[in-house]
Design a protein around this motif. Structure first.
Motif, PDB file in Angstrom:
ATOM      1  N   GLU A 186       0.824  -1.214   0.000  1.00 18.89           N
ATOM      2  CA  GLU A 186       0.000   0.000   0.000  1.00 18.89           C
ATOM      3  C   GLU A 186       0.853   1.256   0.000  1.00 18.89           C
ATOM      4  N   ALA A 187       2.036   1.166   0.564  1.00 18.12           N
ATOM      5  CA  ALA A 187       2.980   2.282   0.585  1.00 18.12           C
ATOM      6  C   ALA A 187       4.374   1.690   0.580  1.00 18.12           C
ATOM      7  N   GLY A 188       5.317   2.430   0.009  1.00 15.64           N
ATOM      8  CA  GLY A 188       6.668   1.889  -0.053  1.00 15.64           C
ATOM      9  C   GLY A 188       7.686   2.921  -0.468  1.00 15.64           C
ATOM     10  N   ARG A 189       8.917   2.474  -0.486  1.00 14.15           N
ATOM     11  CA  ARG A 189      10.066   3.303  -0.845  1.00 14.15           C
ATOM     12  C   ARG A 189      10.815   2.603  -1.973  1.00 14.15           C
ATOM     13  N   ILE A 190      11.110   3.346  -3.028  1.00 14.18           N
ATOM     14  CA  ILE A 190      11.890   2.814  -4.145  1.00 14.18           C
ATOM     15  C   ILE A 190      13.226   3.547  -4.153  1.00 14.18           C
ATOM     16  N   GLU A 191      14.306   2.801  -4.063  1.00 12.43           N
ATOM     17  CA  GLU A 191      15.646   3.404  -4.090  1.00 12.43           C
ATOM     18  C   GLU A 191      16.522   2.630  -5.055  1.00 12.43           C
ATOM     19  N   SER A 192      17.149   3.338  -5.964  1.00 16.18           N
ATOM     20  CA  SER A 192      18.027   2.702  -6.936  1.00 16.18           C
ATOM     21  C   SER A 192      18.962   3.758  -7.501  1.00 16.18           C
ATOM     22  N   ARG A 193      19.786   3.353  -8.445  1.00 15.15           N
ATOM     23  CA  ARG A 193      20.651   4.298  -9.153  1.00 15.15           C
ATOM     24  C   ARG A 193      20.212   4.355 -10.611  1.00 15.15           C
ATOM     25  N   LEU A 194      20.127   5.569 -11.160  1.00 12.54           N
ATOM     26  CA  LEU A 194      19.625   5.759 -12.511  1.00 12.54           C
ATOM     27  C   LEU A 194      20.703   6.325 -13.423  1.00 12.54           C
ATOM     28  N   ALA A 195      20.764   5.788 -14.622  1.00 10.89           N
ATOM     29  CA  ALA A 195      21.717   6.253 -15.637  1.00 10.89           C
ATOM     30  C   ALA A 195      21.030   6.219 -16.986  1.00 10.89           C
ATOM     31  N   ARG A 196      21.556   6.973 -17.923  1.00 13.73           N
ATOM     32  CA  ARG A 196      20.988   6.977 -19.272  1.00 13.73           C
ATOM     33  C   ARG A 196      21.195   5.621 -19.928  1.00 13.73           C
ATOM     34  N   ASP A 197      20.183   5.156 -20.621  1.00 11.59           N
ATOM     35  CA  ASP A 197      20.227   3.868 -21.312  1.00 11.59           C
ATOM     36  C   ASP A 197      21.104   4.008 -22.549  1.00 11.59           C
ATOM     37  N   ARG A 198      22.173   3.241 -22.602  1.00 12.94           N
ATOM     38  CA  ARG A 198      23.109   3.363 -23.728  1.00 12.94           C
ATOM     39  C   ARG A 198      22.503   2.878 -25.043  1.00 12.94           C
ATOM     40  N   ARG A 199      21.488   2.037 -24.967  1.00 12.53           N
ATOM     41  CA  ARG A 199      20.875   1.537 -26.192  1.00 12.53           C
ATOM     42  C   ARG A 199      19.780   2.452 -26.713  1.00 12.53           C
ATOM     43  N   ASN A 200      19.217   3.264 -25.833  1.00 11.43           N
ATOM     44  CA  ASN A 200      18.159   4.205 -26.226  1.00 11.43           C
ATOM     45  C   ASN A 200      18.368   5.473 -25.420  1.00 11.43           C
ATOM     46  N   ARG A 201      18.944   6.507 -26.042  1.00 16.69           N
ATOM     47  CA  ARG A 201      19.350   7.706 -25.333  1.00 16.69           C
ATOM     48  C   ARG A 201      18.174   8.514 -24.794  1.00 16.69           C
ATOM     49  N   LYS A 202      16.960   8.192 -25.229  1.00 11.16           N
ATOM     50  CA  LYS A 202      15.789   8.886 -24.701  1.00 11.16           C
ATOM     51  C   LYS A 202      15.350   8.331 -23.353  1.00 11.16           C
ATOM     52  N   ARG A 203      15.855   7.147 -23.004  1.00  9.76           N
ATOM     53  CA  ARG A 203      15.431   6.463 -21.789  1.00  9.76           C
ATOM     54  C   ARG A 203      16.508   6.524 -20.705  1.00  9.76           C
ATOM     55  N   PHE A 204      16.068   6.316 -19.461  1.00  6.39           N
ATOM     56  CA  PHE A 204      16.983   6.075 -18.352  1.00  6.39           C
ATOM     57  C   PHE A 204      16.687   4.685 -17.799  1.00  6.39           C
ATOM     58  N   ARG A 205      17.648   4.132 -17.084  1.00  2.25           N
ATOM     59  CA  ARG A 205      17.491   2.779 -16.557  1.00  2.25           C
ATOM     60  C   ARG A 205      18.165   2.691 -15.190  1.00  2.25           C
ATOM     61  N   GLU A 206      17.819   1.652 -14.456  1.00  6.43           N
ATOM     62  CA  GLU A 206      18.474   1.403 -13.181  1.00  6.43           C
ATOM     63  C   GLU A 206      19.802   0.687 -13.432  1.00  6.43           C
ATOM     64  N   GLY A 207      20.825   1.067 -12.660  1.00 11.94           N
ATOM     65  CA  GLY A 207      22.139   0.445 -12.823  1.00 11.94           C
ATOM     66  C   GLY A 207      23.068   0.872 -11.702  1.00 11.94           C
ATOM     67  N   ARG A 242       9.054   7.924 -13.538  1.00 10.71           N
ATOM     68  CA  ARG A 242       8.675   7.040 -14.635  1.00 10.71           C
ATOM     69  C   ARG A 242       9.470   5.733 -14.595  1.00 10.71           C
ATOM     70  N   VAL A 243      10.769   5.830 -14.341  1.00  7.90           N
ATOM     71  CA  VAL A 243      11.610   4.634 -14.260  1.00  7.90           C
ATOM     72  C   VAL A 243      11.255   3.811 -13.024  1.00  7.90           C
ATOM     73  N   HIS A 244      11.105   4.465 -11.884  1.00  8.17           N
ATOM     74  CA  HIS A 244      10.818   3.736 -10.650  1.00  8.17           C
ATOM     75  C   HIS A 244       9.499   2.973 -10.717  1.00  8.17           C
ATOM     76  N   LEU A 245       8.466   3.602 -11.253  1.00  9.60           N
ATOM     77  CA  LEU A 245       7.181   2.915 -11.331  1.00  9.60           C
ATOM     78  C   LEU A 245       7.234   1.777 -12.344  1.00  9.60           C
ATOM     79  N   SER A 246       7.936   1.997 -13.437  1.00  4.67           N
ATOM     80  CA  SER A 246       8.097   0.919 -14.414  1.00  4.67           C
ATOM     81  C   SER A 246       8.844  -0.263 -13.792  1.00  4.67           C
ATOM     82  N   SER A 247       9.814   0.029 -12.914  1.00  8.59           N
ATOM     83  CA  SER A 247      10.582  -1.045 -12.269  1.00  8.59           C
ATOM     84  C   SER A 247       9.716  -1.881 -11.330  1.00  8.59           C
ATOM     85  N   LEU A 248       8.606  -1.313 -10.849  1.00  8.34           N
ATOM     86  CA  LEU A 248       7.661  -2.064 -10.013  1.00  8.34           C
ATOM     87  C   LEU A 248       6.701  -2.902 -10.855  1.00  8.34           C
ATOM     88  N   GLY A 249       6.792  -2.748 -12.172  1.00  9.45           N
ATOM     89  CA  GLY A 249       5.815  -3.393 -13.036  1.00  9.45           C
ATOM     90  C   GLY A 249       4.529  -2.606 -13.129  1.00  9.45           C
TER      91      GLY A 249
END
Length: 305
Positions: A186-207, A242-249
């Motif tokens: 119901e509630a939570g904390r998302i923590e990660s490291r984000l970097a630009r996606d080398r395969r698609n420069r418009k996107r960021f990804r966790e890494g 956008r990245v964090h929510l996508s990472s939760l599915g």
């Protein structure tokens, strides 16, 4: 006449992962410009004295020489674009940004931006910043598809006063989003490291090599496989929510870049911003009501619970 090309020559450090492309190194390490801009602006590229392509892979110890052209000068013109102003004084303008409005001119968006609108609304704005400034007044950004509260500065001193609060994470931000799927709690904390996606420069990804990003979320309502969430970013990384929510599915509805299959405007809204204004000892909150697109989309779903 066009300006003479600039150049830079560097020895590739041991810390650079073997196999890194030259254009990625130019964009991510040298930070000269993006990979897409490299194709237009690099006039000569030498590796250990020999001409190579931007796709060439680098290894530590290589000597890279880059010759490039300066970016074309962007002519900032005032444009009579309607603005919904939440607050204004001699130092700042707080705007309720609509979905679809780009904040500042950049490649692909040379005009029709919030900056162009502000130059029209504040006739003296251009003269308050250095000549050639392409983002006069911009303190922070909202993505094109994100609506809501954004604060801009009318002069250099105010911009630095506000920007310092963002740098020191003294600004409170609250967003609301409609997502597809169900978060794990119901509630939570998302923590990660984000970097630009080398395969698609418009996107960021966790890494592991990215910048630290922290988001708190809470489920407000559920309906037909969707959730209405409140989001509190503790950091301000590009595309963080956008990245964090996508990472939760749970991609944000309408965010096709991060996995949404729904064809709709992106359901992400900056509904509250709290910070100190220049000359004010106490923090001030600015709010924006949920846009009509949220209610319309929510009504179109099935039964709520």
């Amino acid at each position: 006449m066009s300006a003479e090309p600039r150049s830079v020559e560097v020895r590739i450090a041991e810390q650079v992962p073997p196999g890194t492309r030259a254009d990625s190194y130019i964009a991510d390490t040298l930070r000269l410009f993006s990979r897409s801009q490299a194709r237009k602006r690099v006039t000569r590229l030498l590796l250990n004295g020999k001409p190579v392509k931007l796709s060439r892979r680098l290894v530590p110890g290589d000597l890279l020489f880059v010759e490039y052209r300066d970016a074309p000068v962007v002519e900032l013109l005032p444009e009579d674009i309607p603005l919904s102003i939440l607050y204004e004084d001699r130092n700042v303008v707080v705007v309720d940004k609509p979905v679809g409005l780009v904040v500042h001119p950049a490649a692909g968006n040379p005009s029709g931006t919030l900056v162009n609108a502000l130059l029209y609304h504040c006739s003296r704005l251009g003269g308050e910043f250095p000549e050639g400034e392409v983002r006069p007044g911009v303190v922070h950004r909202l993505d094109k598809g994100t609506s809501g509260v954004i604060i801009t500065a009318k002069n250099l001193a105010s911009r630095e006063f506000l920007a310092r609060q963002f740098r020191l994470r003294r600004v409170s931000k609250l967003y609301v989003a409609i997502v597809q799927g169900q978060p794990p709690a119901e509630a939570g904390r998302i923590e990660s490291r984000l970097a630009r996606d080398r395969r698609n420069r418009k996107r960021f990804r966790e890494g592991i090599h990215g910048k630290r990003a922290v988001t708190l979320y809470r489920v407000l309502r559920r309906k037909a496989g969707h959730c209405l969430l409140s989001l509190r970013p503790h950091t301000g990384r590009t595309h963080q929510l956008r990245v964090h929510l996508s990472s939760l599915g749970c991609p944000i509805v309408g965010d096709s870049l991060y996995g949404s299959k729904v064809r709709a405007e992106m359901m992400l809204h900056a509904c509250r911003l709290r910070l100190r204004l220049p000359g004010c000892p106490q923090a001030t909150s600015f709010r924006s009501p949920l846009p009509a697109r949220f209610a319309s989309y929510w009504r179109g779903l099935g039964s709520a619970r």
